[in-house]
Write a protein that holds these residues in place. Structure first.
Motif, mmCIF file in Angstrom:
data_model
loop_
_atom_site.group_PDB
_atom_site.id
_atom_site.type_symbol
_atom_site.label_atom_id
_atom_site.label_comp_id
_atom_site.label_asym_id
_atom_site.label_seq_id
_atom_site.Cartn_x
_atom_site.Cartn_y
_atom_site.Cartn_z
ATOM 1 N N PHE A 191 17.358 0.366 -2.630
ATOM 2 C CA PHE A 191 16.261 1.070 -1.165
ATOM 3 C C PHE A 191 16.007 -0.689 -0.837
ATOM 4 C CE2 PHE A 191 15.052 3.726 -4.152
ATOM 5 C CZ PHE A 191 15.843 4.797 -3.408
ATOM 6 N N LEU A 192 16.549 -0.550 0.859
ATOM 7 C CA LEU A 192 16.233 -1.532 0.929
ATOM 8 C C LEU A 192 15.111 -2.078 2.499
ATOM 9 C CD1 LEU A 192 20.123 -3.787 0.666
ATOM 10 C CD2 LEU A 192 17.998 -3.812 -0.421
ATOM 11 N N ALA A 212 14.723 -5.806 -0.632
ATOM 12 C CA ALA A 212 14.057 -4.975 -2.077
ATOM 13 C C ALA A 212 12.603 -3.942 -1.303
ATOM 14 C CB ALA A 212 13.608 -4.879 -3.651
ATOM 15 N N ALA A 213 12.844 -2.391 -1.363
ATOM 16 C CA ALA A 213 11.864 -1.890 -1.010
ATOM 17 C C ALA A 213 11.433 -1.053 -1.799
ATOM 18 C CB ALA A 213 12.242 -1.039 0.013
ATOM 19 N N ALA A 214 10.177 -0.628 -1.888
ATOM 20 C CA ALA A 214 9.648 0.390 -3.203
ATOM 21 C C ALA A 214 10.130 2.125 -2.161
ATOM 22 C CB ALA A 214 8.053 0.167 -4.161
ATOM 23 N N HIS A 215 10.688 3.073 -2.420
ATOM 24 C CA HIS A 215 10.461 3.782 -2.614
ATOM 25 C C HIS A 215 10.775 5.401 -3.240
ATOM 26 C CE1 HIS A 215 11.213 7.394 0.717
ATOM 27 N NE2 HIS A 215 12.290 7.131 0.522
ATOM 28 N N PRO A 216 9.400 5.744 -3.806
ATOM 29 C CA PRO A 216 8.207 5.361 -4.064
ATOM 30 C C PRO A 216 8.121 3.822 -4.845
ATOM 31 C CG PRO A 216 8.682 6.774 -5.391
ATOM 32 C CD PRO A 216 9.676 7.020 -4.756
ATOM 33 N N ASP A 217 9.497 3.759 -5.907
ATOM 34 C CA ASP A 217 9.052 2.597 -6.767
ATOM 35 C C ASP A 217 10.306 1.647 -6.140
ATOM 36 O OD1 ASP A 217 7.305 3.472 -8.351
ATOM 37 O OD2 ASP A 217 8.207 5.457 -9.003
ATOM 38 N N TYR A 218 10.905 0.644 -6.998
ATOM 39 C CA TYR A 218 11.558 -0.410 -6.669
ATOM 40 C C TYR A 218 13.097 0.186 -7.528
ATOM 41 C CZ TYR A 218 9.201 -3.932 -4.379
ATOM 42 O OH TYR A 218 8.054 -4.981 -3.226
ATOM 43 N N GLU A 219 14.224 0.223 -6.985
ATOM 44 C CA GLU A 219 14.935 0.863 -8.247
ATOM 45 C C GLU A 219 16.147 -0.149 -8.159
ATOM 46 O OE1 GLU A 219 17.608 5.236 -8.419
ATOM 47 O OE2 GLU A 219 15.322 5.139 -8.035
ATOM 48 N N THR A 220 17.194 0.216 -9.732
ATOM 49 C CA THR A 220 18.456 -0.543 -9.445
ATOM 50 C C THR A 220 18.825 0.254 -10.209
ATOM 51 O OG1 THR A 220 17.719 -2.235 -11.442
ATOM 52 C CG2 THR A 220 16.928 -3.483 -9.632
ATOM 53 N N ASP A 221 20.941 -0.384 -10.001
ATOM 54 C CA ASP A 221 21.642 0.301 -10.875
ATOM 55 C C ASP A 221 22.172 -0.808 -11.793
ATOM 56 O OD1 ASP A 221 23.391 -2.641 -9.630
ATOM 57 O OD2 ASP A 221 24.289 -0.962 -8.465
ATOM 58 N N ASN A 231 6.173 7.646 2.077
ATOM 59 C CA ASN A 231 6.089 6.250 2.754
ATOM 60 C C ASN A 231 4.526 5.169 2.600
ATOM 61 O OD1 ASN A 231 9.223 5.595 2.826
ATOM 62 N ND2 ASN A 231 9.235 6.942 4.842
ATOM 63 N N MET A 232 4.404 4.146 3.496
ATOM 64 C CA MET A 232 3.028 3.754 3.365
ATOM 65 C C MET A 232 2.551 4.322 4.706
ATOM 66 S SD MET A 232 4.324 -0.308 5.842
ATOM 67 C CE MET A 232 5.398 -0.436 4.980
ATOM 68 N N SER A 233 1.561 4.898 4.488
ATOM 69 C CA SER A 233 0.818 5.783 5.171
ATOM 70 C C SER A 233 0.319 4.777 7.070
ATOM 71 C CB SER A 233 -0.864 5.896 4.902
ATOM 72 O OG SER A 233 -1.856 4.730 4.898
ATOM 73 N N SER A 234 -0.017 5.421 8.330
ATOM 74 C CA SER A 234 -0.344 4.658 9.100
ATOM 75 C C SER A 234 -1.337 3.389 8.597
ATOM 76 C CB SER A 234 -1.213 5.758 10.203
ATOM 77 O OG SER A 234 -2.103 5.900 9.697
ATOM 78 N N ARG A 235 -2.487 3.710 7.900
ATOM 79 C CA ARG A 235 -3.720 2.448 7.929
ATOM 80 C C ARG A 235 -2.430 1.647 6.951
ATOM 81 N NH1 ARG A 235 -9.295 3.588 5.622
ATOM 82 N NH2 ARG A 235 -10.092 1.868 4.916
ATOM 83 N N GLU A 236 -2.249 1.718 5.874
ATOM 84 C CA GLU A 236 -1.537 0.657 5.350
ATOM 85 C C GLU A 236 -0.436 -0.093 6.163
ATOM 86 O OE1 GLU A 236 -0.896 2.486 0.920
ATOM 87 O OE2 GLU A 236 0.786 3.650 1.880
ATOM 88 N N ALA A 237 0.180 0.183 6.698
ATOM 89 C CA ALA A 237 1.593 -0.301 8.471
ATOM 90 C C ALA A 237 0.230 -1.061 8.847
ATOM 91 C CB ALA A 237 1.841 0.774 8.908
ATOM 92 N N SER A 246 12.210 -2.213 8.073
ATOM 93 C CA SER A 246 10.826 -2.197 5.962
ATOM 94 C C SER A 246 11.945 -1.255 5.467
ATOM 95 C CB SER A 246 9.913 -1.526 5.871
ATOM 96 O OG SER A 246 9.589 -0.459 6.665
ATOM 97 N N GLY A 247 12.499 -0.509 6.388
ATOM 98 C CA GLY A 247 13.193 0.983 6.142
ATOM 99 C C GLY A 247 12.504 1.882 5.218
ATOM 100 N N ASP A 248 12.133 2.965 4.648
ATOM 101 C CA ASP A 248 11.253 3.571 3.634
ATOM 102 C C ASP A 248 10.715 2.969 2.390
ATOM 103 O OD1 ASP A 248 12.103 5.364 5.531
ATOM 104 O OD2 ASP A 248 13.243 7.168 3.825
ATOM 105 N N THR A 249 9.767 2.594 2.728
ATOM 106 C CA THR A 249 9.151 1.519 1.646
ATOM 107 C C THR A 249 7.214 2.005 1.274
ATOM 108 O OG1 THR A 249 8.850 -0.174 0.810
ATOM 109 C CG2 THR A 249 8.412 -0.372 2.725
ATOM 110 N N MET A 250 6.810 1.614 0.103
ATOM 111 C CA MET A 250 5.644 1.529 -0.174
ATOM 112 C C MET A 250 5.389 0.269 0.014
ATOM 113 S SD MET A 250 4.488 4.923 -0.604
ATOM 114 C CE MET A 250 4.700 6.381 -1.682
ATOM 115 N N VAL A 251 3.734 -0.290 0.087
ATOM 116 C CA VAL A 251 3.427 -1.811 0.287
ATOM 117 C C VAL A 251 2.841 -2.044 -1.267
ATOM 118 C CG1 VAL A 251 1.880 -3.236 0.647
ATOM 119 C CG2 VAL A 251 2.308 -1.156 2.062
ATOM 120 N N THR A 252 3.878 -3.103 -1.634
ATOM 121 C CA THR A 252 3.380 -3.584 -3.035
ATOM 122 C C THR A 252 3.463 -4.959 -2.825
ATOM 123 O OG1 THR A 252 5.670 -4.557 -2.704
ATOM 124 C CG2 THR A 252 5.723 -1.845 -3.981
ATOM 125 N N SER A 253 2.242 -5.855 -3.672
ATOM 126 C CA SER A 253 1.882 -7.295 -4.108
ATOM 127 C C SER A 253 3.210 -8.379 -3.045
ATOM 128 C CB SER A 253 1.467 -7.769 -4.893
ATOM 129 O OG SER A 253 2.223 -7.386 -5.972
#
Length: 281
Positions: A164-165, A148-157, A219-225, A179-186
């Motif tokens: 987003f995966l 699962a990817a967060a773009h910008p949040d996790y979303e399900t049907d 998405n995540m920034s360069s620093r986050e990546a 990663s596809g498109d995603t933010m960083v999450t725990s």
């Protein structure tokens, strides 16, 4: 923007590349598009191919205009064994590219489950595997586990399938994370850390108020990546999703500068469109 190889020259290189030992070859198609080739028995995989001008053809007023033409025509990918799509945005799920690849190849298409019926309706004679978070499957020698990817949040049907995966991929002894498109999450950190990728393809275009206000999901920034890669133990970082659209870019020099000052021994590679890289474990 400069392109390393394209068209027939690129198609010839892809076909003639032979993998020896515990290695993979991969090519940058621009944006999030990646081709991955293992040994002959492993096959040949493509992720998020946007190989047309369909976005700007569909909407002449769009601000999403390619900075360089497609490096290869989808009709040249007749040897593909599989295509993975991370989500439904047009620069990742490009239906004209999908239609042409389905026409010329016997590819299996890994499509996020919430989008599978839509693609099935739009594309004739396509073989679809609906991809679901945590449900592994095989395409020839590639073991693929959607994540699962967060773009910008996790979303399900309505069936609780993620929209987003990203994909954890194992082939020829090499572990890959796209990663596809995603933010960083725990949750993402924990899952990818357990997988221990050798190679990761991560977006670095970031996000900001003004792009978000225009409906551009970041998405995540360069620093986050970089920090994410160090935290989860990635061997080689390959940044993506910063080169194709001038309106949604981040300067990759910021990525390199942050590495240089904080993790100078961390391996990375900046790819130009049409470039090949061979990774050996």
């Amino acid at each position: 923007m400069a392109v390393y190889k394209s068209g027939e020259e690129l198609a010839y290189e892809i076909k003639q590349t032979n993998i020896i030992g515990e290695s993979i070859a991969f090519w940058n198609l621009g944006q999030a598009g990646i081709l991955i080739k293992g040994k002959e028995q492993d096959g040949f995989l493509c992720i998020d191919p946007y190989l047309t001008f369909s976005i700007e053809v569909k909407d002449h007023e769009t601000e999403f205009k390619r900075a360089f033409p497609p490096v290869i025509d989808p009709s040249m990918l007749q040897d593909l064994d599989g295509v993975l799509v991370t989500h439904g945005h047009d620069d990742h799920l490009d239906l004209p590219s999908v239609k042409e690849i389905a026409r010329v190849s016997e590819s299996i298409f890994g499509i996020p489950a919430p989008l599978a019926s839509l693609v099935q309706e739009q594309v004739e004679n396509i073989s679809i595997h609906p991809t679901k978070d945590g449900k592994s499957f095989m395409i020839k020698g590639f073991k693929i586990t959607p994540i699962a990817a967060a773009h910008p949040d996790y979303e399900t049907d309505s069936l609780k399938n993620h929209v987003f995966l990203g994909y954890l991929i194992e082939v020829n002894g090499i572990r890959i994370y796209h990663s596809g498109d995603t933010m960083v999450t725990s949750e993402l950190i924990e899952k990818v850390k357990n997988f221990r990728p050798h190679v990761a393809f991560l977006p670095i275009n970031g996000s900001d108020y003004f792009r978000t206000s225009r409906g551009i999901i970041g998405n995540m920034s360069s620093r986050e990546a970089v920090d994410f890669s160090v935290t989860v133990g990635i061997d080689l970082i390959v940044p993506i999703h910063y080169d194709m659209f001038p309106n949604n870019r981040e300067n990759p020099a910021y990525f390199v500068d942050y590495l240089f000052h904080h993790y100078p021994n961390k391996k990375f590679h900046m790819m130009v469109p049409g470039e090949r890289f061979i990774y050996h474990k």
